[in-house]
Design an enzyme around this catalytic site. Structure first.
Site, PDB file in Angstrom:
ATOM      1  N   THR A 240       0.828  -1.211   0.000  1.00 54.66           N
ATOM      2  CA  THR A 240       0.000   0.000   0.000  1.00 54.66           C
ATOM      3  C   THR A 240       0.859   1.257   0.000  1.00 54.66           C
ATOM      4  O   THR A 240       1.983   1.247   0.529  1.00 54.66           O
ATOM      5  CB  THR A 240      -0.907   0.006   1.249  1.00 54.66           C
ATOM      6  OG1 THR A 240      -1.492   1.297   1.409  1.00 54.66           O
ATOM      7  CG2 THR A 240      -0.129  -0.315   2.520  1.00 54.66           C
ATOM      8  N   ASP A 241       0.299   2.340  -0.512  1.00 58.52           N
ATOM      9  CA  ASP A 241       1.033   3.623  -0.459  1.00 58.52           C
ATOM     10  C   ASP A 241       1.155   4.128   0.980  1.00 58.52           C
ATOM     11  O   ASP A 241       1.960   5.025   1.258  1.00 58.52           O
ATOM     12  CB  ASP A 241       0.372   4.678  -1.363  1.00 58.52           C
ATOM     13  CG  ASP A 241      -1.062   5.032  -0.983  1.00 58.52           C
ATOM     14  OD1 ASP A 241      -1.608   4.449  -0.014  1.00 58.52           O
ATOM     15  OD2 ASP A 241      -1.643   5.906  -1.655  1.00 58.52           O
ATOM     16  N   GLU A 242       0.378   3.543   1.911  1.00 56.22           N
ATOM     17  CA  GLU A 242       0.438   4.023   3.303  1.00 56.22           C
ATOM     18  C   GLU A 242       1.774   3.723   3.964  1.00 56.22           C
ATOM     19  O   GLU A 242       2.084   4.288   5.012  1.00 56.22           O
ATOM     20  CB  GLU A 242      -0.691   3.398   4.131  1.00 56.22           C
ATOM     21  CG  GLU A 242      -2.044   3.814   3.647  1.00 56.22           C
ATOM     22  CD  GLU A 242      -3.132   3.732   4.705  1.00 56.22           C
ATOM     23  OE1 GLU A 242      -2.818   3.606   5.899  1.00 56.22           O
ATOM     24  OE2 GLU A 242      -4.304   3.804   4.319  1.00 56.22           O
TER      25      GLU A 242
ATOM     26  N   LYS B 200       2.052  -3.302   7.361  1.00 57.79           N
ATOM     27  CA  LYS B 200       2.339  -3.496   5.935  1.00 57.79           C
ATOM     28  C   LYS B 200       3.806  -3.197   5.635  1.00 57.79           C
ATOM     29  O   LYS B 200       4.430  -3.873   4.809  1.00 57.79           O
ATOM     30  CB  LYS B 200       1.425  -2.605   5.077  1.00 57.79           C
ATOM     31  CG  LYS B 200      -0.053  -2.919   5.171  1.00 57.79           C
ATOM     32  CD  LYS B 200      -0.429  -4.293   4.630  1.00 57.79           C
ATOM     33  CE  LYS B 200      -0.361  -4.383   3.126  1.00 57.79           C
ATOM     34  NZ  LYS B 200      -0.891  -5.696   2.636  1.00 57.79           N
TER      35      LYS B 200
ATOM     36  N   TYR C 171      -1.833  -0.235  11.131  1.00 57.84           N
ATOM     37  CA  TYR C 171      -2.022  -0.931   9.839  1.00 57.84           C
ATOM     38  C   TYR C 171      -0.832  -0.677   8.921  1.00 57.84           C
ATOM     39  O   TYR C 171      -0.232  -1.624   8.382  1.00 57.84           O
ATOM     40  CB  TYR C 171      -3.315  -0.466   9.161  1.00 57.84           C
ATOM     41  CG  TYR C 171      -3.360  -0.785   7.682  1.00 57.84           C
ATOM     42  CD1 TYR C 171      -3.443  -2.101   7.235  1.00 57.84           C
ATOM     43  CD2 TYR C 171      -3.298   0.229   6.721  1.00 57.84           C
ATOM     44  CE1 TYR C 171      -3.467  -2.401   5.868  1.00 57.84           C
ATOM     45  CE2 TYR C 171      -3.315  -0.053   5.369  1.00 57.84           C
ATOM     46  CZ  TYR C 171      -3.400  -1.369   4.942  1.00 57.84           C
ATOM     47  OH  TYR C 171      -3.416  -1.664   3.593  1.00 57.84           O
TER      48      TYR C 171
HETATM   49  P1  NAD Z   1     -10.160  -6.790   2.535  1.00 62.30           P
HETATM   50  O1  NAD Z   1     -10.115  -6.459   3.983  1.00 62.30           O
HETATM   51  O2  NAD Z   1     -11.384  -6.521   1.754  1.00 62.30           O
HETATM   52  O3  NAD Z   1      -9.844  -8.347   2.344  1.00 62.30           O
HETATM   53  C1  NAD Z   1      -8.862  -9.021   3.074  1.00 62.30           C
HETATM   54  C2  NAD Z   1      -9.068 -10.520   2.862  1.00 62.30           C
HETATM   55  O4  NAD Z   1      -8.018 -11.225   3.563  1.00 62.30           O
HETATM   56  C3  NAD Z   1     -10.394 -11.048   3.407  1.00 62.30           C
HETATM   57  O5  NAD Z   1     -10.988 -11.923   2.481  1.00 62.30           O
HETATM   58  C4  NAD Z   1      -9.991 -11.789   4.675  1.00 62.30           C
HETATM   59  O6  NAD Z   1     -10.872 -12.848   5.005  1.00 62.30           O
HETATM   60  C5  NAD Z   1      -8.612 -12.285   4.290  1.00 62.30           C
HETATM   61  N1  NAD Z   1      -7.770 -12.574   5.460  1.00 62.30           N
HETATM   62  C6  NAD Z   1      -7.560 -11.777   6.540  1.00 62.30           C
HETATM   63  N2  NAD Z   1      -6.741 -12.388   7.412  1.00 62.30           N
HETATM   64  C7  NAD Z   1      -6.390 -13.570   6.852  1.00 62.30           C
HETATM   65  C8  NAD Z   1      -5.541 -14.640   7.258  1.00 62.30           C
HETATM   66  N3  NAD Z   1      -4.878 -14.607   8.427  1.00 62.30           N
HETATM   67  N4  NAD Z   1      -5.403 -15.708   6.436  1.00 62.30           N
HETATM   68  C9  NAD Z   1      -6.082 -15.768   5.259  1.00 62.30           C
HETATM   69  N5  NAD Z   1      -6.899 -14.787   4.836  1.00 62.30           N
HETATM   70  C10 NAD Z   1      -7.050 -13.699   5.610  1.00 62.30           C
HETATM   71  O7  NAD Z   1      -8.909  -6.072   1.905  1.00 62.30           O
HETATM   72  P2  NAD Z   1      -8.718  -5.350   0.478  1.00 62.30           P
HETATM   73  O8  NAD Z   1      -9.177  -3.966   0.579  1.00 62.30           O
HETATM   74  O9  NAD Z   1      -9.230  -6.245  -0.578  1.00 62.30           O
HETATM   75  O10 NAD Z   1      -7.121  -5.319   0.417  1.00 62.30           O
HETATM   76  C11 NAD Z   1      -6.411  -6.432  -0.121  1.00 62.30           C
HETATM   77  C12 NAD Z   1      -4.922  -6.148   0.008  1.00 62.30           C
HETATM   78  O11 NAD Z   1      -4.597  -4.961  -0.696  1.00 62.30           O
HETATM   79  C13 NAD Z   1      -4.457  -5.922   1.443  1.00 62.30           C
HETATM   80  O12 NAD Z   1      -3.195  -6.522   1.588  1.00 62.30           O
HETATM   81  C14 NAD Z   1      -4.349  -4.408   1.563  1.00 62.30           C
HETATM   82  O13 NAD Z   1      -3.359  -4.057   2.498  1.00 62.30           O
HETATM   83  C15 NAD Z   1      -3.949  -4.036   0.153  1.00 62.30           C
HETATM   84  N6  NAD Z   1      -4.354  -2.689  -0.299  1.00 62.30           N
HETATM   85  C16 NAD Z   1      -5.658  -2.274  -0.178  1.00 62.30           C
HETATM   86  C17 NAD Z   1      -6.029  -1.023  -0.685  1.00 62.30           C
HETATM   87  C18 NAD Z   1      -7.452  -0.504  -0.557  1.00 62.30           C
HETATM   88  O14 NAD Z   1      -7.667   0.684  -0.793  1.00 62.30           O
HETATM   89  N7  NAD Z   1      -8.418  -1.331  -0.225  1.00 62.30           N
HETATM   90  C19 NAD Z   1      -5.073  -0.215  -1.304  1.00 62.30           C
HETATM   91  C20 NAD Z   1      -3.748  -0.677  -1.400  1.00 62.30           C
HETATM   92  C21 NAD Z   1      -3.415  -1.923  -0.917  1.00 62.30           C
HETATM   93  O1  DAU Z   2      -4.010   4.239   0.576  1.00 67.01           O
HETATM   94  C1  DAU Z   2      -4.277   2.875   0.510  1.00 67.01           C
HETATM   95  C2  DAU Z   2      -5.101   2.464   1.704  1.00 67.01           C
HETATM   96  O2  DAU Z   2      -6.401   3.015   1.503  1.00 67.01           O
HETATM   97  C3  DAU Z   2      -5.187   0.948   1.899  1.00 67.01           C
HETATM   98  O3  DAU Z   2      -3.908   0.444   2.186  1.00 67.01           O
HETATM   99  C4  DAU Z   2      -6.149   0.603   3.041  1.00 67.01           C
HETATM  100  O4  DAU Z   2      -6.305  -0.800   3.127  1.00 67.01           O
HETATM  101  C5  DAU Z   2      -7.486   1.256   2.765  1.00 67.01           C
HETATM  102  O5  DAU Z   2      -8.353   1.026   3.862  1.00 67.01           O
HETATM  103  C6  DAU Z   2      -7.335   2.750   2.516  1.00 67.01           C
HETATM  104  O6  DAU Z   2      -6.933   3.424   3.735  1.00 67.01           O
HETATM  105  P1  DAU Z   2      -7.583   4.829   4.173  1.00 67.01           P
HETATM  106  O7  DAU Z   2      -7.441   4.997   5.620  1.00 67.01           O
HETATM  107  O8  DAU Z   2      -7.103   5.926   3.292  1.00 67.01           O
HETATM  108  O9  DAU Z   2      -9.118   4.499   3.747  1.00 67.01           O
HETATM  109  P2  DAU Z   2     -10.499   4.815   4.467  1.00 67.01           P
HETATM  110  O10 DAU Z   2     -11.575   4.482   3.506  1.00 67.01           O
HETATM  111  O11 DAU Z   2     -10.573   4.224   5.826  1.00 67.01           O
HETATM  112  O12 DAU Z   2     -10.443   6.393   4.632  1.00 67.01           O
HETATM  113  C7  DAU Z   2     -10.237   7.224   3.518  1.00 67.01           C
HETATM  114  C8  DAU Z   2     -10.214   8.662   4.033  1.00 67.01           C
HETATM  115  O13 DAU Z   2     -11.524   9.006   4.488  1.00 67.01           O
HETATM  116  C9  DAU Z   2      -9.285   8.855   5.204  1.00 67.01           C
HETATM  117  O14 DAU Z   2      -8.679  10.151   5.117  1.00 67.01           O
HETATM  118  C10 DAU Z   2     -10.211   8.800   6.416  1.00 67.01           C
HETATM  119  C11 DAU Z   2     -11.511   9.371   5.883  1.00 67.01           C
HETATM  120  N1  DAU Z   2     -12.731   8.808   6.477  1.00 67.01           N
HETATM  121  C12 DAU Z   2     -12.901   7.461   6.496  1.00 67.01           C
HETATM  122  C13 DAU Z   2     -14.023   6.906   7.069  1.00 67.01           C
HETATM  123  C14 DAU Z   2     -14.205   5.401   7.086  1.00 67.01           C
HETATM  124  C15 DAU Z   2     -13.707   9.662   7.002  1.00 67.01           C
HETATM  125  O15 DAU Z   2     -13.569  10.914   6.955  1.00 67.01           O
HETATM  126  N2  DAU Z   2     -14.818   9.119   7.562  1.00 67.01           N
HETATM  127  C16 DAU Z   2     -15.021   7.760   7.626  1.00 67.01           C
HETATM  128  O16 DAU Z   2     -16.055   7.337   8.169  1.00 67.01           O
END
Ligand code: NAD
Ligand code: DAU
Length: 342
Positions: free
Chosen positions: A126-128, A154, A150
């Protein structure tokens, strides 16, 4: 590449990736290993349920015997790791599960992979991991300064991956994606949370001043970048994957409300997230130059499609918003909303 283990394939991005790979590569066998935590959902995989090249295994990536069995039984040659605890707010409430899955889980995957002749491990990061940036854009060589539990989990995972590459010669690669949105995203992340709450005319809790900046990436573009990196990345390569579309949170919120024809009076400014990163921004220069990948979707059309998907698929999200979801909602929002101003 023939037998691909997709860990976390029942989650948001993982299931989009599995749907793509089973269809695009009929010669590959796609084996999903997923623990089915609160975020894992077999409904996400219904479209591939009958695909001949898809298999589902339930299990924890941090459980060595399970990982050893699945890798041996399916003769896995390639691992793509999506499995993670992925929600920042949950990591602030309870970091333990993040260390278990994101750090220890990846370590187990790497260690079993190196002992069983797995050819390649691609890790979805992730970019985080970079932390927050006021101006300019993060590049792949920049230091990692994660700010939430988190993000730290990562970053820790990436460090372990690097060690396995350098020390044991395991072929690894990493993509660092930005904020991803699209169908099948668990409705705790801002886009699906606000869309589904607004459909029900409920208040939208915007943290702090709503002026934090995120870079928005459509899930199909994210999966395309992982597909390209999986096939082309050199050992040890790391790529940023950004949507090239920065927005303040208030702008995302207004876009969603307009798409649903709902009033801005639904917005509530609530107490900020602790340690809240102000801005994420990264450059795609490296992945463009080396792998020829660029995002294909505009934010406007992809987010409009996403809003329509949630409108059309209430069967998918309404049943999620019960039980454990409501416990989290109460812990996260009840007091903040009670104190909030419009
Ligand atoms: P998500 O939370 O929707 O899905 C995570 C999945 O992993 C779920 O199906 C969960 O059951 C499974 N899981 C959790 N713990 C586990 C374990 N111990 N063993 C096996 N499976 C397990 O997440 P997402 O948003 O689809 O993100 C997927 C990946 O991409 C993550 O690694 C996240 O860090 C990364 N990522 C997400 C975003 C975003 O914006 N959502 C952006 C950049 C990177
Ligand atoms: O940047 C990549 C990341 O993006 C991934 O690695 C993470 O898995 C994914 O959850 C996401 O992280 P963020 O913290 O950026 O996403 P989130 O949707 O939780 O929040 C996005 C922005 O919105 C953040 O600045 C917090 C704000 N927010 C979020 C929620 C849930 C609010 O203002 N109110 C809310 O209720």
């Amino acid at each position: 590449m023939k037998n691909i283990l997709v860990t976390g394939g029942a989650g948001f991005i993982g299931s989009n990736f599995v749907r793509r790979m089973t269809e695009k590569y009929p010669d590959y066998n796609i084996i999903v290993l997923d623990k089915l935590t609160y975020a894992g959902n077999l409904d996400n995989l219904l479209p591939v349920h009958d695909a001949p090249n898809y298999t589902f295994e339930r299990g924890d990536i941090a459980h060595r015997a399970t990982v050893e069995r699945v890798i041996a039984e399916h003769q896995i040659d390639t691992v793509v790791n999506f499995a993670a605890e992925s929600h920042v707010d949950r990591s602030i409430l309870a970091p333990d599960a993040f260390i278990h899955t994101d750090v220890v889980g990846l370590y187990i995957l790497l260690d079993v992979a190196r002992h069983t002749g797995v050819e390649r491990v691609h890790h979805v990061s992730t970019d985080e991991v970079y932390g927050s940036i006021e101006e300019g854009f993060f590049r792949e060589g920049d230091p990692l300064e994660p700010n939430s539990p988190y993000a730290a989990s990562k970053a820790g995972a990436e460090m372990m991956l690097r060690a396995y590459q350098v020390t044991y010669g395991l072929h690894t690669s990493v993509t660092r994606g930005s904020n991803t949105f699209g169908p099948y995203q668990y409705p705790e992340k801002i886009a699906p949370f606000f869309i589904t709450e607004a459909i029900d005319d409920r208040p939208l809790p915007l943290y702090g001043d709503g002026m934090q900046v995120r870079d928005w990436l459509y899930v199909d573009d994210h999966c395309d970048a992982i597909d390209v990196a999986l096939h082309q990345a050199a050992p040890g390569a790391i790529y940023n994957v950004g949507g090239e579309h920065e927005l303040h949170n208030i702008e995302v919120t207004r876009f969603i409300l307009q798409a649903l024809d709902k009033p801005e009076s639904l917005i509530r400014y609530v107490e900020d997230r602790p340690g809240h990163d102000r801005r994420y921004a990264l450059t795609n220069d490296k992945i463009r130059a080396e792998l020829g990948w660029t995002p294909q979707h505009t934010f406007e059309s992809a987010m409009a499609d996403t809003v329509r998907w949630y409108q059309a698929n209430e069967w998918w999200w309404r049943k999620i918003k019960t039980g454990e979801y409501l416990e989290f909602y109460k812990a996260q929002y009840a007091q903040r909303l009670a104190e909030a101003s419009e």
